[in-house]
Write a protein that holds these residues in place. Structure first.
Motif, short mmCIF file in Angstrom:
data_model
loop_
_atom_site.label_atom_id
_atom_site.label_comp_id
_atom_site.label_asym_id
_atom_site.label_seq_id
_atom_site.Cartn_x
_atom_site.Cartn_y
_atom_site.Cartn_z
N ALA A 7 0.83 -1.20 0.00
CA ALA A 7 0.00 0.00 0.00
C ALA A 7 0.86 1.26 0.00
O ALA A 7 0.55 2.25 -0.67
CB ALA A 7 -0.93 -0.01 1.20
N GLU B 157 1.05 4.14 -2.95
CA GLU B 157 0.87 5.57 -2.68
C GLU B 157 2.05 6.38 -3.23
O GLU B 157 1.87 7.47 -3.78
CB GLU B 157 0.72 5.80 -1.17
CG GLU B 157 -0.60 5.32 -0.61
CD GLU B 157 -1.79 5.91 -1.35
OE1 GLU B 157 -1.77 7.14 -1.63
OE2 GLU B 157 -2.73 5.16 -1.68
N ARG C 112 -4.37 -0.37 -6.39
CA ARG C 112 -4.85 -0.20 -5.03
C ARG C 112 -6.14 -0.98 -4.81
O ARG C 112 -6.38 -1.53 -3.74
CB ARG C 112 -5.08 1.28 -4.74
CG ARG C 112 -5.65 1.56 -3.37
CD ARG C 112 -6.09 3.02 -3.27
NE ARG C 112 -4.94 3.91 -3.33
CZ ARG C 112 -4.91 5.05 -4.04
NH1 ARG C 112 -5.97 5.39 -4.77
NH2 ARG C 112 -3.86 5.83 -4.02
#
Length: 400
Positions: free
Chosen positions: A14, A18, A67
Motif C-alpha cells: 500500500a 501511494e 490499489r
C-alpha cells in the motif's frame, strides 16, 4: 522463506502504491516521450497535449487499479470488480474509440499500451528498497493483470469503433451514390459532393457494369469483395429496382486500347460500359448497362458491351418503334425449299461477320463462285444488296 501473504507485505505494498501515485506526472512524461518513438504517434495524428492529458489519466487509473485489486482472505483469487477497476475499464473503452477515430493503426495502439507496464514497473523498482524484492516478485502478476485488463478493453473498444466507423462510411457512400444515380443529369454540386464522399476525381473515367436476377447476386458479392481491398482499385456498388450496378475508377494513364473488364467480373452475365467519362455520366451509362443486361443471350459467357451488342440494341429500339425487320426477312426467305434457306443464311452470316468472299468460302469449304451465287440468290429473294453497308446493316440487326 519469505511469506508473500504477511500483513506487513500488504501494508508495504500500500505504501509503494501511494508513492507510485505521487509520481503520476513523471510517469506521464516518460510515456509521452517514449510514445513519440512510435512513427504514427510521431506524425502527430494525436496532439502532444492530448497525449499528456491521456497519459496522466491512464496512469492515475492504473495505479488506482493496483490499489483496488484486493485479494480474498485465504486465497490467491481476486475479489469482485472494484470501483477503481470499473473506472479503469470505462476509461479504456473511451480511449480505444478515441484512438480509432484519430486513425491510429492497431499495431501502433498496442505498442503504446504496452509501454504502461514497463513504465510502471521501472518506477516501482526505483522507489522500492532492496528488502522489497520478494514483495515485488509476489505482486508482478497483479500489476500485469491490471495493465492487461486495460490493454484488452482498449483494444476491444478500438476494434468495435473501427467496425462502426466502417459501417458509417459505407452507409454515407451508399447515400451519396444513390443521390447521384437518382438524377438523370446530376448538378455540378452533386457531382462534387459525391466525388468528395467517394474520394475520387469527378472528371475521372470509370468502368461500369449492371446485372439483374441471379447475376446481380454474384455481381454484388464479387464487387463488394473487390471494394474491400482484394483488387488494386476501388469498387462501388449501387442497388435499385432489382438491379445491381458496380463502377470503379480507371487508371489515369490508360493505353490507347479500350479498358478490359476486371478479371474477377469476367464470368458474370452483366451489361458492361468500359469507359464512362466522369461521374456525371454514370447515371446515363447505368441505364445503358441495364439495357445491355436485358439483351444477354444463353450463348453469352460474360459481360456484354455496347460494341459487341450494337445490333441487339438497334433491333430492340426498332422493335419498340414497331419496325420488325425480322418478319419481313423471314417472309422473303419463306419460298426456299430443301435446305436452301439454311445454306443462304449460313453463307450470309459468315460474309457479314468477315466481309470477305474468300474467307467465307474457306470457312464453309465452298468454291468462291458458290458463295457469290448464294449471295446473289439472297439479294434476289430479299432485295438486300450486301455490298451496300446500309442494306447489309438491316440484315445484321434483323438477325441480332
Amino acid at each position: 522463506m519469505h511469506n508473500f501473504r504477511s500483513p506487513g507485505d500488504a501494508l508495504r505494498w500500500a505504501e509503494l502504491v501511494e508513492l507510485l501515485h505521487g509520481r503520476i506526472e513523471a510517469l506521464a512524461e516518460v510515456f509521452a516521450a517514449r510514445v513519440l518513438e512510435i512513427p504514427e504517434y510521431a506524425e502527430k495524428q494525436v496532439g502532444s497535449g492530448d497525449l499528456e492529458v491521456t497519459a496522466r489519466e491512464t496512469f492515475r487509473r492504473l495505479v488506482d487499479g493496483l490499489r483496488g485489486h484486493k485479494q480474498r482472505e485465504g486465497s490467491g483469487q481476486e475479489a469482485g470488480a472494484e470501483p477503481e477497476t470499473e473506472s479503469l475499464l470505462g476509461f479504456a473503452g473511451d480511449l480505444g474509440a478515441k484512438r480509432a477515430r484519430a486513425g491510429i493503426p492497431p499495431e501502433a495502439l498496442i505498442s503504446a499500451v504496452r509501454l504502461d507496464f514497463s513504465i510502471i514497473w521501472e518506477c516501482l523498482l526505483e522507489i522500492a528498497d532492496v528488502e522489497d524484492a520478494a514483495l515485488l516478485a509476489s505482486r508482478v502478476d497483479r500489476v500485469w493483470r491490471v495493465v492487461d485488463e486495460f490493454a484488452t478493453r482498449t483494444h476491444t473498444s478500438y476494434l468495435t469503433e473501427r467496425v462502426r466507423m466502417a459501417q458509417e462510411e459505407s452507409s454515407i457512400r451508399r447515400e451519396f451514390i444513390a443521390r447521384l444515380f437518382n438524377q438523370s443529369s446530376p448538378s455540378a454540386e452533386t457531382v462534387n459532393q459525391v466525388a468528395a464522399a467517394l474520394g475520387v476525381d469527378p472528371a475521372a473515367h470509370f468502368g461500369l457494369v449492371a446485372a439483374s436476377g441471379g447475376a446481380a447476386v454474384n455481381l454484388r458479392k464479387t464487387a463488394t469483395g473487390l471494394g474491400s481491398g482484394q483488387y488494386r482499385t476501388r469498387f462501388f456498388v449501387h442497388e435499385f429496382g432489382g438491379n445491381t450496378y458496380a463502377f470503379w475508377p480507371l487508371p489515369p494513364h490508360r493505353e490507347a486500347t479500350r479498358p478490359a473488364v476486371p478479371p474477377a467480373l469476367g464470368g458474370i452475365l452483366c451489361g458492361y460500359i468500359p469507359d464512362v467519362a466522369g461521374l456525371r455520366a454514370l447515371p446515363a451509362a447505368a441505364r445503358t448497362a441495364e439495357i445491355l443486361a436485358s439483351l444477354l443471350q444463353p450463348s453469352d459467357a460474360g459481360p456484354l458491351s455496347a460494341e459487341a451488342a450494337w445490333a441487339r440494341l438497334a433491333k430492340q429500339q426498332l422493335d419498340d418503334a414497331g419496325l420488325d425487320l425480322l418478319t419481313d426477312l423471314d417472309a422473303a426467305l419463306s419460298v426456299c425449299r430443301g435446305g436452301e434457306r439454311d445454306r443462304l443464311e449460313e453463307t450470309v452470316r459468315s460474309f457479314l461477320a468477315t466481309g470477305s468472299i474468300t474467307v467465307t468460302a474457306q470457312r464453309l469449304f465452298c468454291h468462291r463462285n458458290t458463295i457469290l451465287n448464294r449471295i446473289s440468290r439472297f439479294q434476289e429473294l430479299t432485295g438486300v444488296d450486301l455490298a451496300v453497308p446500309a442494306q447489309a446493316a438491316r440484315v445484321v440487326v434483323a438477325w441480332a
